[in-house]
Design an enzyme around this catalytic site. Structure first.
Site, PDB file in Angstrom:
ATOM      1  N   ASP A 186       0.803  -1.220   0.000  1.00  0.00           N
ATOM      2  CA  ASP A 186       0.000   0.000   0.000  1.00  0.00           C
ATOM      3  C   ASP A 186       0.840   1.275   0.000  1.00  0.00           C
ATOM      4  O   ASP A 186       2.062   1.228   0.188  1.00  0.00           O
ATOM      5  CB  ASP A 186      -0.968  -0.013   1.200  1.00  0.00           C
ATOM      6  CG  ASP A 186      -0.328  -0.526   2.477  1.00  0.00           C
ATOM      7  OD1 ASP A 186       0.916  -0.542   2.556  1.00  0.00           O
ATOM      8  OD2 ASP A 186      -1.062  -0.931   3.388  1.00  0.00           O
ATOM      9  N   ASN A 203      -7.774  -2.933  14.244  1.00  0.00           N
ATOM     10  CA  ASN A 203      -9.153  -3.243  13.839  1.00  0.00           C
ATOM     11  C   ASN A 203      -9.205  -4.420  12.864  1.00  0.00           C
ATOM     12  O   ASN A 203     -10.225  -4.674  12.249  1.00  0.00           O
ATOM     13  CB  ASN A 203      -9.817  -2.013  13.211  1.00  0.00           C
ATOM     14  CG  ASN A 203      -9.081  -1.547  11.950  1.00  0.00           C
ATOM     15  OD1 ASN A 203      -8.157  -2.211  11.486  1.00  0.00           O
ATOM     16  ND2 ASN A 203      -9.488  -0.423  11.403  1.00  0.00           N
ATOM     17  N   HIS A 211      -7.370  -4.822  10.099  1.00  0.00           N
ATOM     18  CA  HIS A 211      -7.090  -4.591   8.668  1.00  0.00           C
ATOM     19  C   HIS A 211      -5.788  -5.273   8.259  1.00  0.00           C
ATOM     20  O   HIS A 211      -4.870  -5.443   9.068  1.00  0.00           O
ATOM     21  CB  HIS A 211      -7.094  -3.094   8.299  1.00  0.00           C
ATOM     22  CG  HIS A 211      -5.957  -2.287   8.812  1.00  0.00           C
ATOM     23  ND1 HIS A 211      -6.109  -1.003   9.306  1.00  0.00           N
ATOM     24  CD2 HIS A 211      -4.624  -2.536   8.894  1.00  0.00           C
ATOM     25  CE1 HIS A 211      -4.941  -0.522   9.648  1.00  0.00           C
ATOM     26  NE2 HIS A 211      -4.012  -1.429   9.419  1.00  0.00           N
ATOM     27  N   GLU A 239      -9.878  -1.871   5.379  1.00  0.00           N
ATOM     28  CA  GLU A 239     -10.522  -1.595   6.651  1.00  0.00           C
ATOM     29  C   GLU A 239     -11.790  -2.447   6.808  1.00  0.00           C
ATOM     30  O   GLU A 239     -12.308  -2.981   5.828  1.00  0.00           O
ATOM     31  CB  GLU A 239     -10.868  -0.106   6.715  1.00  0.00           C
ATOM     32  CG  GLU A 239      -9.646   0.820   6.623  1.00  0.00           C
ATOM     33  CD  GLU A 239      -8.871   0.930   7.934  1.00  0.00           C
ATOM     34  OE1 GLU A 239      -8.632  -0.100   8.594  1.00  0.00           O
ATOM     35  OE2 GLU A 239      -8.480   2.048   8.286  1.00  0.00           O
TER      36      GLU A 239
HETATM   37  C1  F6R Z   1       1.335  -1.416   6.082  1.00  0.00           C
HETATM   38  C2  F6R Z   1       0.087  -2.145   6.195  1.00  0.00           C
HETATM   39  C3  F6R Z   1      -0.741  -2.103   7.447  1.00  0.00           C
HETATM   40  C4  F6R Z   1       0.088  -2.370   8.708  1.00  0.00           C
HETATM   41  C5  F6R Z   1      -0.802  -2.313   9.947  1.00  0.00           C
HETATM   42  C6  F6R Z   1      -0.006  -2.503  11.217  1.00  0.00           C
HETATM   43  O1  F6R Z   1       1.914  -1.629   4.812  1.00  0.00           O
HETATM   44  O2  F6R Z   1      -0.292  -2.764   5.260  1.00  0.00           O
HETATM   45  O3  F6R Z   1      -1.753  -3.081   7.343  1.00  0.00           O
HETATM   46  O4  F6R Z   1       0.699  -3.620   8.609  1.00  0.00           O
HETATM   47  O5  F6R Z   1      -1.447  -1.072   9.996  1.00  0.00           O
HETATM   48  O6  F6R Z   1       0.856  -1.429  11.387  1.00  0.00           O
HETATM   49  P1  F6R Z   1       1.984  -1.458  12.492  1.00  0.00           P
HETATM   50  O7  F6R Z   1       2.936  -2.519  12.129  1.00  0.00           O
HETATM   51  O8  F6R Z   1       2.610  -0.074  12.419  1.00  0.00           O
HETATM   52  O9  F6R Z   1       1.292  -1.700  13.800  1.00  0.00           O
END
Ligand code: F6R
Length: 263
Positions: free
Chosen positions: A67, A136, A138, A143
């Site tokens: 992403d 959450n 994702h 989301e």
């Molecule tokens: C980032 C991504 C997100 C993160 C998730 C957890 O490329 O795809 O899904 O993996 O938001 O983020 P952290 O590791 O910062 O807790």
């Protein structure tokens, strides 16, 4: 799902690096799907060490990031283009033209999403997709309540994710609301998915992903239908799992060739 539980985030990063290294050593032109955020930082440090020790090379690999924020230039300190350079790409031997990250600055965002899907297809598909998980549930930036068969597209972040990611920005008002992300359907086509999660803040999402019903309320739960998902957790992230002991038992009884800790 295959559940690996380790004492702390460092040990999680070590075992995750072994899994990535297996693909880099075992495949001629491995295609890796990569994630950003706090969770994979330890993994990337481990991979850089293995590369410096000449134990792995990225020169024949191709990467696709999950992403990117819409509207941030590639050099913006919080863009995922910049993150990948600073946490991995500047320190390894991957050819620049083999790196793929969604372009959040493209004039035609819809076309850039379609092109991204086509590039993944043309590469032969993703061998190993590294994933983190949001509080959450994702994965990528898919989301809750989105389609569980979505493709790479422009999505809107929830207010909670914006708050969670505000720690990387000056304040929550500076976090872009729009992102480009691989869809759940795109992720499900990876031949192997590896989800990493550390810390108690992730424990509820981890429980929903592994032991809850498959539901768009917790998008990561779709991985229960994935043919090969490995989840690497520290004790805190695993703390709410009902079948925790069983996962340990399964790992103890793996055959040698199934065990990532074996040489
Ligand atoms: C980032 C991504 C997100 C993160 C998730 C957890 O490329 O795809 O899904 O993996 O938001 O983020 P952290 O590791 O910062 O807790």
């Amino acid at each position: 799902m295959e559940i690996i539980i380790r004492d702390n985030p460092q040990d999680c990063a070590r075992v995750a690096a072994k899994i990535v290294a297996k693909y880099l050593r075992g495949k001629k032109g491995p295609v890796l799907g990569l994630a950003t955020g706090g969770t994979p930082e330890g993994l990337y440090r481990q991979l850089i060490s293995l590369y410096r020790a000449k134990k792995i090379s990225f020169k024949n690999s191709t990467t696709f990031n999950l992403d990117e924020y819409v509207g941030l230039t590639h050099s913006h300190p919080q863009s995922y283009h910049r993150y990948m350079k600073e946490h991995l790409f500047d320190f390894i031997d991957i050819p620049e033209d083999k790196i793929n990250i969604p372009d959040g600055t493209a004039c035609d965002l819809r076309q850039t999403c379609l092109d991204y899907e086509a590039r993944i297809k043309a590469s032969g598909g993703i061998d190993l997709q590294v994933l983190g998980i949001g509080r959450n549930g994702h994965i990528g930036f898919n989301e809750p309540m989105g389609s569980l068969s979505s493709r790479t597209w422009i999505k809107i972040l929830t207010e909670n994710t914006i708050k969670d990611n505000a720690r990387f920005f000056e304040d929550a008002g500076k976090v872009p609301r729009h992102v480009i992300t691989m869809g759940i359907g795109t992720i499900m086509e990876a031949r192997h998915c590896m989800v990493m999660a550390c810390g108690w803040k992730k424990s509820q999402a981890v429980k929903a992903m592994i032991e809850g019903p498959v539901t768009a309320k917790w998008p990561a739960s779709a991985l229960q239908f994935h043919k090969r998902t490995t989840v690497v957790l520290d004790e805190a992230a695993a703390s709410l799992l009902f079948h925790k002991e069983h996962y340990g038992w399964v790992e103890k009884n793996l055959l040698e060739w199934q065990n990532y800790e074996m040489p």
